[in-house]
Write a protein that holds these residues in place. Sequence first.
Motif, PDB file in Angstrom:
ATOM      1  N   HIS A 177      18.725  -1.725  -0.700  1.00  0.00           N
ATOM      2  CA  HIS A 177      17.406  -1.864  -0.066  1.00  0.00           C
ATOM      3  C   HIS A 177      16.600  -0.573  -0.237  1.00  0.00           C
ATOM      4  N   VAL A 178      17.218   0.574   0.049  1.00  0.00           N
ATOM      5  CA  VAL A 178      16.518   1.859  -0.061  1.00  0.00           C
ATOM      6  C   VAL A 178      16.088   2.098  -1.510  1.00  0.00           C
ATOM      7  N   ARG A 179      16.957   1.809  -2.466  1.00  0.00           N
ATOM      8  CA  ARG A 179      16.607   2.003  -3.885  1.00  0.00           C
ATOM      9  C   ARG A 179      15.429   1.116  -4.267  1.00  0.00           C
ATOM     10  N   ARG A 180      15.455  -0.137  -3.808  1.00  0.00           N
ATOM     11  CA  ARG A 180      14.362  -1.075  -4.109  1.00  0.00           C
ATOM     12  C   ARG A 180      13.037  -0.573  -3.527  1.00  0.00           C
ATOM     13  N   ARG A 181      13.098   0.091  -2.393  1.00  0.00           N
ATOM     14  CA  ARG A 181      11.907   0.592  -1.698  1.00  0.00           C
ATOM     15  C   ARG A 181      11.817   2.120  -1.782  1.00  0.00           C
ATOM     16  N   ALA A 182      12.417   2.721  -2.801  1.00  0.00           N
ATOM     17  CA  ALA A 182      12.493   4.183  -2.900  1.00  0.00           C
ATOM     18  C   ALA A 182      11.121   4.844  -2.810  1.00  0.00           C
ATOM     19  N   GLU A 183      10.118   4.315  -3.497  1.00  0.00           N
ATOM     20  CA  GLU A 183       8.787   4.937  -3.454  1.00  0.00           C
ATOM     21  C   GLU A 183       8.192   4.866  -2.055  1.00  0.00           C
ATOM     22  N   ASP A 195      16.129  11.831  -6.625  1.00  0.00           N
ATOM     23  CA  ASP A 195      15.626  10.900  -7.648  1.00  0.00           C
ATOM     24  C   ASP A 195      16.752  10.218  -8.415  1.00  0.00           C
ATOM     25  N   ASP A 196      17.943  10.192  -7.863  1.00  0.00           N
ATOM     26  CA  ASP A 196      19.099   9.523  -8.465  1.00  0.00           C
ATOM     27  C   ASP A 196      19.079   8.074  -7.984  1.00  0.00           C
ATOM     28  N   ASP A 197      19.016   7.126  -8.897  1.00  0.00           N
ATOM     29  CA  ASP A 197      18.971   5.727  -8.482  1.00  0.00           C
ATOM     30  C   ASP A 197      20.319   5.024  -8.628  1.00  0.00           C
ATOM     31  N   ASP A 198      21.391   5.798  -8.803  1.00  0.00           N
ATOM     32  CA  ASP A 198      22.730   5.233  -8.955  1.00  0.00           C
ATOM     33  C   ASP A 198      23.291   4.880  -7.571  1.00  0.00           C
ATOM     34  N   THR A 199      23.112   3.633  -7.184  1.00  0.00           N
ATOM     35  CA  THR A 199      23.550   3.168  -5.872  1.00  0.00           C
ATOM     36  C   THR A 199      25.054   3.304  -5.694  1.00  0.00           C
ATOM     37  N   GLU A 200      25.808   2.939  -6.706  1.00  0.00           N
ATOM     38  CA  GLU A 200      27.276   2.997  -6.591  1.00  0.00           C
ATOM     39  C   GLU A 200      27.759   4.427  -6.340  1.00  0.00           C
ATOM     40  N   ARG A 201      27.159   5.390  -7.024  1.00  0.00           N
ATOM     41  CA  ARG A 201      27.526   6.787  -6.815  1.00  0.00           C
ATOM     42  C   ARG A 201      27.202   7.213  -5.387  1.00  0.00           C
ATOM     43  N   ALA A 202      26.025   6.825  -4.917  1.00  0.00           N
ATOM     44  CA  ALA A 202      25.633   7.176  -3.550  1.00  0.00           C
ATOM     45  C   ALA A 202      26.577   6.545  -2.531  1.00  0.00           C
ATOM     46  N   ALA A 246      12.542  -2.169   8.721  1.00  0.00           N
ATOM     47  CA  ALA A 246      13.640  -2.571   9.608  1.00  0.00           C
ATOM     48  C   ALA A 246      13.968  -4.046   9.432  1.00  0.00           C
ATOM     49  N   ALA A 247      12.945  -4.869   9.258  1.00  0.00           N
ATOM     50  CA  ALA A 247      13.199  -6.298   9.045  1.00  0.00           C
ATOM     51  C   ALA A 247      13.987  -6.517   7.756  1.00  0.00           C
ATOM     52  N   GLU A 248      13.645  -5.769   6.710  1.00  0.00           N
ATOM     53  CA  GLU A 248      14.372  -5.888   5.449  1.00  0.00           C
ATOM     54  C   GLU A 248      15.804  -5.369   5.576  1.00  0.00           C
ATOM     55  N   LEU A 281       0.819  -1.215   0.000  1.00  0.00           N
ATOM     56  CA  LEU A 281       0.000   0.000   0.000  1.00  0.00           C
ATOM     57  C   LEU A 281       0.855   1.268   0.000  1.00  0.00           C
ATOM     58  N   SER A 282       1.969   1.239   0.705  1.00  0.00           N
ATOM     59  CA  SER A 282       2.796   2.446   0.773  1.00  0.00           C
ATOM     60  C   SER A 282       3.663   2.628  -0.467  1.00  0.00           C
ATOM     61  N   THR A 283       3.604   1.689  -1.376  1.00  0.00           N
ATOM     62  CA  THR A 283       4.273   1.859  -2.672  1.00  0.00           C
ATOM     63  C   THR A 283       3.450   2.774  -3.578  1.00  0.00           C
ATOM     64  N   THR A 284       2.147   2.777  -3.375  1.00  0.00           N
ATOM     65  CA  THR A 284       1.265   3.552  -4.253  1.00  0.00           C
ATOM     66  C   THR A 284       0.688   4.803  -3.606  1.00  0.00           C
ATOM     67  N   ALA A 285       0.860   4.943  -2.293  1.00  0.00           N
ATOM     68  CA  ALA A 285       0.337   6.127  -1.595  1.00  0.00           C
ATOM     69  C   ALA A 285       1.275   6.484  -0.458  1.00  0.00           C
TER      70      ALA A 285
END
Length: 183
Positions: A86-92, A162-169, A60-62, A19-23
């Motif tokens: 993990h953060v990039r995968r769950r960015a939204e 909105d940068d999804d470049d994990t390696e740069r981060a 937190a579990a993830e 649900l928190s992916t879409t709202a």
Amino acid sequence: MDARSRRSRETLREAVLELSTTAPIAEVTASAICARAGVTRDTFYRHAESPVDLLADALAAEIDEAMTVLPHTDAIGDGERALLEHVRRRAEVYRGAMHPLLAAPVRHNLERSIRAGLVLWAELHPHIVPAEFADDPAAMRIAVAYAAAGTVGAVEEWLRSDDDDTERAVRLILAASPEWWLR
């Protein structure tokens, strides 16, 4: 926790993440989570105080799962990379929890996980810790708190970009970190 409770908790976690992916999490209700999970409100409130608390628990579990890489690596950047992937995968989900900063329970659990990872890293690699921290537990807690809070701030800024470049981060966060963590 018995098997039934574990199943309920996992079902609730999956529902709040979906649900928190879409709202934004501020718009997700306990009723919507219950409907998605197929559980009662009583079951919801046995596992969480609010949707944002449930979201913080699910994330937190993830994160804890992602951080299992730490004991098996020689580079702190691997832990940073696992966290940021993990953060990039769950960015939204994370962006939906920011107004303009991460909701307090989400931020708290993210920081708690980072602190635990840093403490573990220092325990696994005691030779990296400067003497002024190694011989002073209060000083080490300050160093860990500083690094964890800074990492959370950097993650928030990365999400806003909105940068999804994990390696740069990873490179930028490590470059901003005190050098001794990287030894």
